[in-house]
Scaffold this motif. Structure first.
Motif, PDB file in Angstrom:
ATOM      1  N   ILE A  15      52.677  41.546  46.112  1.00  0.00           N
ATOM      2  CA  ILE A  15      51.250  41.455  46.415  1.00  0.00           C
ATOM      3  C   ILE A  15      50.665  40.333  45.569  1.00  0.00           C
ATOM      4  O   ILE A  15      50.757  40.354  44.335  1.00  0.00           O
ATOM      5  CB  ILE A  15      50.541  42.782  46.106  1.00  0.00           C
ATOM      6  CG1 ILE A  15      51.164  43.920  46.927  1.00  0.00           C
ATOM      7  CG2 ILE A  15      49.038  42.683  46.375  1.00  0.00           C
ATOM      8  CD1 ILE A  15      50.753  45.296  46.471  1.00  0.00           C
ATOM      9  N   THR A  16      50.096  39.355  46.221  1.00  0.00           N
ATOM     10  CA  THR A  16      49.476  38.222  45.538  1.00  0.00           C
ATOM     11  C   THR A  16      47.962  38.401  45.562  1.00  0.00           C
ATOM     12  O   THR A  16      47.392  38.685  46.615  1.00  0.00           O
ATOM     13  CB  THR A  16      49.849  36.898  46.213  1.00  0.00           C
ATOM     14  OG1 THR A  16      51.277  36.809  46.304  1.00  0.00           O
ATOM     15  CG2 THR A  16      49.324  35.712  45.427  1.00  0.00           C
ATOM     16  N   TYR A  17      47.320  38.236  44.417  1.00  0.00           N
ATOM     17  CA  TYR A  17      45.880  38.461  44.341  1.00  0.00           C
ATOM     18  C   TYR A  17      45.243  37.502  43.340  1.00  0.00           C
ATOM     19  O   TYR A  17      45.932  36.848  42.548  1.00  0.00           O
ATOM     20  CB  TYR A  17      45.590  39.910  43.946  1.00  0.00           C
ATOM     21  CG  TYR A  17      46.079  40.310  42.570  1.00  0.00           C
ATOM     22  CD1 TYR A  17      45.231  40.265  41.463  1.00  0.00           C
ATOM     23  CD2 TYR A  17      47.386  40.747  42.374  1.00  0.00           C
ATOM     24  CE1 TYR A  17      45.671  40.646  40.205  1.00  0.00           C
ATOM     25  CE2 TYR A  17      47.846  41.117  41.122  1.00  0.00           C
ATOM     26  CZ  TYR A  17      46.982  41.070  40.037  1.00  0.00           C
ATOM     27  OH  TYR A  17      47.420  41.431  38.782  1.00  0.00           O
ATOM     28  N   LYS A  18      43.930  37.438  43.412  1.00  0.00           N
ATOM     29  CA  LYS A  18      43.192  36.608  42.472  1.00  0.00           C
ATOM     30  C   LYS A  18      41.819  37.222  42.234  1.00  0.00           C
ATOM     31  O   LYS A  18      41.337  38.036  43.026  1.00  0.00           O
ATOM     32  CB  LYS A  18      43.043  35.188  43.013  1.00  0.00           C
ATOM     33  CG  LYS A  18      42.198  35.089  44.275  1.00  0.00           C
ATOM     34  CD  LYS A  18      42.083  33.647  44.760  1.00  0.00           C
ATOM     35  CE  LYS A  18      41.221  33.571  46.026  1.00  0.00           C
ATOM     36  NZ  LYS A  18      41.097  32.177  46.504  1.00  0.00           N
ATOM     37  N   ALA A  19      41.197  36.836  41.152  1.00  0.00           N
ATOM     38  CA  ALA A  19      39.852  37.307  40.843  1.00  0.00           C
ATOM     39  C   ALA A  19      38.844  36.611  41.749  1.00  0.00           C
ATOM     40  O   ALA A  19      38.931  35.394  41.978  1.00  0.00           O
ATOM     41  CB  ALA A  19      39.507  37.051  39.387  1.00  0.00           C
ATOM     42  N   VAL A  20      37.920  37.382  42.281  1.00  0.00           N
ATOM     43  CA  VAL A  20      36.830  36.800  43.068  1.00  0.00           C
ATOM     44  C   VAL A  20      35.923  36.020  42.120  1.00  0.00           C
ATOM     45  O   VAL A  20      35.591  36.475  41.032  1.00  0.00           O
ATOM     46  CB  VAL A  20      36.038  37.902  43.796  1.00  0.00           C
ATOM     47  CG1 VAL A  20      34.826  37.314  44.517  1.00  0.00           C
ATOM     48  CG2 VAL A  20      36.944  38.648  44.767  1.00  0.00           C
ATOM     49  N   ASN A  21      35.548  34.833  42.536  1.00  0.00           N
ATOM     50  CA  ASN A  21      34.714  33.948  41.709  1.00  0.00           C
ATOM     51  C   ASN A  21      35.383  33.580  40.388  1.00  0.00           C
ATOM     52  O   ASN A  21      34.718  33.298  39.388  1.00  0.00           O
ATOM     53  CB  ASN A  21      33.343  34.605  41.424  1.00  0.00           C
ATOM     54  CG  ASN A  21      32.577  34.885  42.693  1.00  0.00           C
ATOM     55  OD1 ASN A  21      32.633  34.109  43.647  1.00  0.00           O
ATOM     56  ND2 ASN A  21      31.861  36.004  42.720  1.00  0.00           N
ATOM     57  N   GLY A  22      36.720  33.617  40.391  1.00  0.00           N
ATOM     58  CA  GLY A  22      37.456  33.227  39.199  1.00  0.00           C
ATOM     59  C   GLY A  22      37.930  31.793  39.299  1.00  0.00           C
ATOM     60  O   GLY A  22      37.397  30.981  40.057  1.00  0.00           O
ATOM     61  N   ASP A  23      38.977  31.490  38.530  1.00  0.00           N
ATOM     62  CA  ASP A  23      39.493  30.115  38.502  1.00  0.00           C
ATOM     63  C   ASP A  23      40.534  29.867  39.577  1.00  0.00           C
ATOM     64  O   ASP A  23      41.136  28.785  39.627  1.00  0.00           O
ATOM     65  CB  ASP A  23      40.076  29.803  37.118  1.00  0.00           C
ATOM     66  CG  ASP A  23      41.208  30.757  36.730  1.00  0.00           C
ATOM     67  OD1 ASP A  23      41.615  31.590  37.583  1.00  0.00           O
ATOM     68  OD2 ASP A  23      41.667  30.686  35.581  1.00  0.00           O
TER      69      ASP A  23
END
Length: 906
Positions: free
Chosen positions: A338-346
């Motif tokens: 599962i690939t994810y990232k922070a919303v409004n992050g870098d």
């Protein structure tokens, strides 16, 4: 490389890459796992204040006597203080200090068990007068959480058998009353001490009515990674059936334990082969047959924007994420990244890994099949295909379904459930063990849980196609229903609400209704009209009032004679009611047996019944020359004798239909539909008026006289209430797709929105989208829950009778009079009410003049069965201690969204 060698190599590789296992606690970074200078602990001594009375399922309405004194949160320990209470000797409740029965503490976890009891209450005498209702009571407990070290700890808090608590002044309602452990709140605790207040509520359905009336709860803290985690180990996926995956649908449950929202970018296996979709994301499935090219970096995936919704988890949220379109492959393991990232992050990508060993079953053994619940998440059932040696009538190509509904607290894949009918493996039928989504069947096999039953039934044709089944086909409209305990009650619900699908039924050790199981005594006093509103909200579930509905259906009841869990009185009462309704039923009370025994589902009488009824050739639906039926909620009710009630005049009262030949008489009925299989294009006489059905098989009397046509008069479907919108506030559970929870973007409404999401997942395994952006109703298919303080978005209904603003709320009654309530006159206010959306969708508005009023309203979101929430409620500040009597107005909407005359408006 052999498969065994490959899998061993894969495990070593994942350990090398520091990949998470199925245990959420193991995904902590290594420095967090091993740091010894930081720890968590609960206090060993606790301050307790109580006991106070509480009625069956009353806690949702507040009804906390301490709120009259400003609430437990405002009170400090004083061994000499006394508080008026109806339960203890001398009418006074006092503080006491108790020790936790057990505490433990490590660097990454802490727990405390509390056991509270009161010797100054004559429980035995109260039970003689009020029955099990007398051993339901409430109290409060106060303790501390200590965080040592120098860093803020991100933790989840499990609250087993607890409905309400408060940490550092922040209130949480919903808790985990049934110890599901699905959606604990996420807390970020700074070093130091943190006060925790726990409302203790003893409920017979949860704690039992026979043993000593103690309240036993557990608080359990677990450190988290502070980012995306697996909320539940592994993947919900079907079994392998004779070399094929039984269903193309799977699900993984994720939790955002951080303080920033997270977006799922992709879900992809280690071995990229056949594309599958993830509600708008393209993913792949792992075929654990040949070694993939292993790398610690992420393989590139293709993605696209979903027409339904994107997968975002707000901080603290738990969500099930569906994976659909898996092929019918043969494998031992599936494995996803599962690939994810922070919303409004870098934009930095992070990875989470999940795997699941696949269970291999024979087609003819009970095996797990998955499917989509209408709520938009994956559910499962256990399915047993007809045996090769099934003794079926020659030429019988479509076989019925034997539905077996489990009791409270059991999963359908538990061997006690899934193998309960192994002694009748040769039945001429499909055998289906639904789960009802959760171990308590969501809501006692009623709304949400029964929707799951029908989804499981409707999934069988897809299973047949998916696995290439060559045996007998299935008739999804022919049911033989059985079930034990809560499943027995679910059998009664099936009988009374889907009579035209039922070939026969065998309710076993089931209760008649929630109110008959544990009486609704010891609620805070309320006037009879308010009582009738609460009771009317539960009309659809009082089976003792619906025993006319099963007429013509063979029924075998069974109950243990000395049952001390569900008293045999429940079955005896319904047996009497069935007899008086002229129904074909028999009653078998087994001498010397309690609630459960090993062969409770396969006694000789039941075995004979199963064989006879699965071989039945009765025409379904049955053509009865004379019958009657009762409707508590048209939204729940199917047809009887080919007649469906579409609307009631007053939603708070029962509707009744009497049929003799083609003469029909009605009480409190506004609309009827006729099944053309039974009611050909001929005339019928309804309440003395003859009507030619012709091509239109619907009649209504919205103008006061029966006429051909439906209740609807305009093309604007928000003007009239219909189908899934009907019923009390529980109608919000008839969503088609994930719930959309909309808040104003401030901290108060965001906190309540997250609580609502958590409770929906905890008690129904439901999915929800939390957003502060304007809701685009063309984008979503699910029902909406609006969380607001002060102003609220306008209704799509141009003349909706309830209006809210920063000053207060107004309600227009059935005569056009306006009842206004302002915070200046009545104190803090809260309101919860349904509103129409297009396409038979609903909006539930949760409103308050401030955060206190909003919190009162949010407690009314359907969660526990038996609470009795009507269509609308306006709560005054006194509801916090007076319960229902503190409601300034409450009642029902009619077919045009007007307030009914039977509603209460003070």
């Amino acid at each position: 490389m052999s498969r065994v060698s490959y899998l061993f190599f894969l495990v070593l590789f994942l350990l090398f890459c520091h990949v998470a296992s199925n245990d959420p606690s193991s995904i902590l970074p290594l420095d967090r796992q091993h740091q010894g200078h930081s720890s968590l602990a609960f206090s060993t001594t606790w301050q307790i204040l109580g006991p106070f009375q509480i009625g069956t399922r009353e806690a949702t309405w507040g009804a906390d006597p301490l709120e009259y004194s400003g609430g437990f949160r405002q009170l400090q320990y004083d061994e000499n203080a006394e508080f008026r209470s109806s339960l203890p000797s001398n009418g006074n409740a006092k503080w006491q200090i108790i020790n936790a029965t057990q505490t433990s503490s490590t660097a990454s976890s802490a727990n405390a068990s509390l056991s509270v009891s009161y010797s100054n209450v004559d429980w035995d005498f109260l039970k003689l007068v009020y029955g099990w209702a007398a051993v339901q009571y409430q109290a409060w407990a106060r303790g501390e959480i200590t965080v040592t070290g120098n860093e803020t700890q991100s933790v989840i808090l499990y609250t087993d058998a607890i409905l309400e608590f408060r940490v550092d002044g922040v209130d949480y309602f919903g808790g985990d009353f049934y110890t599901y452990r699905k959606a604990p709140p996420v807390l970020h605790l700074t070093p130091g001490t943190h006060e925790i207040n726990v409302r203790l509520v003893r409920d017979v359905r949860a704690f039992g009515g026979i043993l000593k009336p103690t309240i036993d709860v557990l608080l359990d803290l677990r450190a988290t990674s502070g980012t995306l985690e697996l909320a539940k180990p592994g993947i919900l996926v079907s079994d392998m059936v004779d070399g094929k995956l039984a269903s193309p649908i799977a699900s993984v449950t994720l939790r955002n334990t951080g303080e920033n929202d997270i977006e799922i970018v992709s879900i992809q296996p280690v071995d990229v082969r056949t594309p599958v979709s993830l509600h708008g994301l393209v993913s792949q499935v792992v075929l654990a047959q040949s070694p993939p090219a292993l790398t610690c970096s992420q393989t590139k995936t293709t993605s696209f924007t979903s027409a339904v919704y994107s997968v975002t988890l707000v901080a603290g949220q738990t969500r099930p994420v569906d994976i659909v379109s898996l092929p019918a492959f043969n494998a031992s393991l599936i494995y996803f990244t599962i690939t994810y990232k922070a919303v409004n992050g870098d934009g930095k990508l992070s990875f989470l890994h999940v795997s699941q060993n696949l269970t291999k079953r024979s087609t003819y053994d009970p095996h797990k099949v998955t499917y989509l619940h209408p709520g938009g998440m994956v559910s499962y059932a256990m399915l047993r295909a007809p045996a090769k040696n099934a003794t079926c009538s020659p030429g019988k190509k479509k076989l019925p379904i034997l539905l077996a509904l489990h009791g409270a607290g059991l999963e359908a894949d538990n061997g006690i459930v899934a193998h309960a009918l192994d002694p009748v493996a040769d039945l001429c039928s499909w055998v289906l063990f639904p789960t009802g989504v959760t171990p308590w069947s969501g809501d006692d096999w009623h709304n949400w849980g029964f929707t799951d039953v029908e989804a499981a039934v409707n999934s069988i044709p897809s299973w047949i196609e998916h696995v290439g089944w060559q045996g007998p086909d299935v008739n999804i409209n022919r049911w033989i229903v059985t079930g034990h305990s809560n499943g027995g009650q679910g059998t009664w619900f099936s009988l009374t609400h889907r009579p035209d699908r039922i070939v026969a039924a065998a309710p076993i050790s089931g209760y008649a209704s929630i109110q008959k199981y544990v009486s609704y005594e010891l609620w805070q006093p309320m006037d009879p009209k308010r009582t009738s509103i609460i009771s009317g909200s539960l009309n659809s579930y009082r089976h003792e009032m619906l025993m006319e509905n099963p007429k013509g259906i063979p029924i075998l009841q069974q109950h243990g004679q000395i049952d001390d869990n569900v008293p045999a009185y429940n079955s005896r009462l319904l047996s009497q009611q069935l007899f008086q309704a002229g129904t074909n039923s028999s009653y078998n009370e087994v001498p010397g047996q309690n609630h459960w025994w090993d062969t409770v589902m396969t006694t000789p009488q039941l075995v004979d019944f199963y064989h006879k009824q699965t071989a039945s050739n009765d025409t379904i639906p049955r053509r009865l020359s004379e019958f009657s039926f009762v409707v508590g909620d048209p939204g729940d009710m199917g047809s009887k004798g080919g007649i469906t009630v579409t609307h009631l005049e007053d939603a708070g009262q029962y509707g009744k239909v009497y049929v003799k030949g083609r003469i029909i008489r009605t009480v409190n009925i506004l609309g009827l539909d006729f099944d053309p299989q039974i009611w050909a294009a001929e005339s019928v006489t309804v309440d003395g008026k003859e009507l030619e059905l012709a091509d239109m098989l619907s009649v209504s009397r919205t103008t006061g006289s029966w006429m051909i046509g439906t209740v609807y008069r305009t093309e604007n479907d928000t003007l009239h209430r219909s189908s899934r919108q009907l019923g009390a506030m529980t109608a919000i559970l008839r969503t088609r797709g994930p719930f959309i929870i909309h808040h104003q973007g401030n901290s108060q409404t965001a906190h309540i929105a997250l609580q609502v999401s958590r409770n929906l997942h905890q008690y129904f395994y439901a999915d929800s989208i939390i957003t502060s952006a304007a809701v685009d109703n063309t984008k979503y298919t699910g029902n909406v829950i609006t969380v607001t303080i002060g102003e609220a978005p306008p209704s799509l209904h141009p003349d909706f009778p309830i209006h809210v603003n920063a000053a207060g709320v107004s309600v227009r009654d059935s005569r056009g009079g306006i009842h206004g309530y302002t915070k200046n006159d009545t104190g803090r206010l809260g309101a919860a009410f349904l509103r129409p959306l297009k396409g038979e969708r609903l909006e539930l508005v949760l409103w308050g003049t401030d955060d206190f009023g909003l919190a009162m309203a949010a407690r009314l979101v359907p969660m526990l069965t038996g609470v009795g929430q009507p269509d609308f409620v306006v709560l005054g500040e006194s509801a916090a201690w007076r319960g229902v009597e503190g409601a300034l107005s409450l009642g029902f909407f009619d077919h045009e969204w007007g307030v009914t005359a039977s509603s209460v408006l003070s």
